[in-house]
Scaffold this active site. Structure first.
Site, PDB file in Angstrom:
ATOM      1  CG  HIS A   1      53.694  53.433  28.544  1.00 27.76           C
ATOM      2  ND1 HIS A   1      53.160  54.050  27.433  1.00 27.76           N
ATOM      3  CD2 HIS A   1      53.320  54.190  29.610  1.00 27.76           C
ATOM      4  CE1 HIS A   1      52.497  55.147  27.812  1.00 27.76           C
ATOM      5  NE2 HIS A   1      52.571  55.240  29.126  1.00 27.76           N
TER       6      HIS A   1
ATOM      7  CD  GLU B   1      69.308  47.969  34.890  1.00 27.46           C
ATOM      8  OE1 GLU B   1      69.696  47.419  35.943  1.00 27.46           O
ATOM      9  OE2 GLU B   1      69.224  49.192  34.750  1.00 27.46           O
TER      10      GLU B   1
ATOM     11  CB  SER C   1      49.694  56.384  30.982  1.00 28.10           C
ATOM     12  OG  SER C   1      51.075  56.541  31.107  1.00 28.10           O
TER      13      SER C   1
END
Length: 272
Positions: free
Chosen positions: A174, A150, A132
């Site tokens: 992720h 987006e 992460s």
């Protein structure tokens, strides 16, 4: 038992299995030396470093590691700690946990501790793992934050300096789980010379000394190669306007697949 390279760098997309098969953490442990492993755990990205540090100590101890130490760096002066530096000098592996990548870089960047870690990784003397936030810091340029879902635009991504362990990459984690393709493309629009690496949860890109990246885990690793990018409107539009990027190469790699960083070519894994 298969032998793994100690010089590997394991870049993990977060949320790796810590309970059942623990495939990725098992690979890290094997690369570290198995029962002979000497593992330094750096939980500095976390808001709860004691809890997360102890959790990884427990995981690797259960696998059979006997020599583990949490390098609990909470301020920059601890990056000069002689005891920590001595442990980094003798350890066979270093693991950086998740949390906040800006916090991790703020504590470690340009400290004697981090410089020695970088040198040992470069020389192939030690295995490095990061999950992460610990994965996000690997490149020279780092995705520090942003939004998801987006169209690519400059306002979508916040960039900062990473730790430069694998300078030529920009890592996002992720990845498909949080719909982050657009922000990786936004980052690459200003740095097309870098290799974009998007890593799903419970998935790992294993950077090997022989220039190959190997994928292990349950998800995919997305590679965006902007080396041949022929056009972008990055410097011509407002921050929130959509970005155009022409002639990018895209690879989606699954478990067992590999990618050659020198030739920029993917290789399919062997189906067992």
């Amino acid at each position: 038992m298969k032998q793994y390279l100690r010089s590997s760098v394991l870049v993990i997309g977060g949320a790796e299995d810590k309970v059942h098969g623990k495939e990725i953490l098992q690979r890290f442990w094997h690369c570290a030396g198995g029962t002979d492993a000497i593992i330094a755990i750096i939980p500095s990205a976390s808001r709860e470093p004691t809890i997360i540090g102890d959790r990884y100590v427990s995981i690797f101890s259960e696998m059979g590691a006997k020599d583990l130490k949490v390098l609990d760096v909470r301020d920059r002066i601890q990056g000069e700690d002689k005891d920590y530096q001595e442990y980094v000098e003798k350890c066979t592996a270093i693991f950086m946990t998740g949390g906040d990548q800006l916090r991790l870089c703020g504590l470690l960047a340009d400290t004697p501790l981090m410089e020695r870690i970088r040198q040992r990784v470069k020389l192939g003397e030690v295995t490095l793992g990061g999950t992460s936030a610990g994965a996000a810091v690997m490149g020279h340029h780092m995705i520090a934050g942003g939004s998801s879902g987006e169209s690519p635009n400059r306002a979508l991504v916040d960039m900062a300096m990473g730790l430069g362990i694998i300078p030529e990459v920009i890592v996002d984690q992720h990845f498909h789980n949080r719909n982050r393709m657009a922000r990786l493309l936004s980052a690459l629009s200003n740095h097309p010379e870098r290799l974009g690496i998007g890593i799903d949860e419970d998935t790992c890109a294993v950077f090997q000394k022989d220039e190959y990246i190997e994928v292990i885990g349950k998800g995919t690793v997305t590679i965006v190669d902007g080396q041949a990018m022929s056009y972008t409107n990055h410097g011509k539009v407002a921050a929130e306007d959509p970005l155009a990027l022409h002639n990018l190469r895209l690879h989606i790699l699954g478990h067992g697949d590999r990618y050659n960083r020198k030739t920029h070519q993917p290789m399919a894994g062997i189906v067992e």
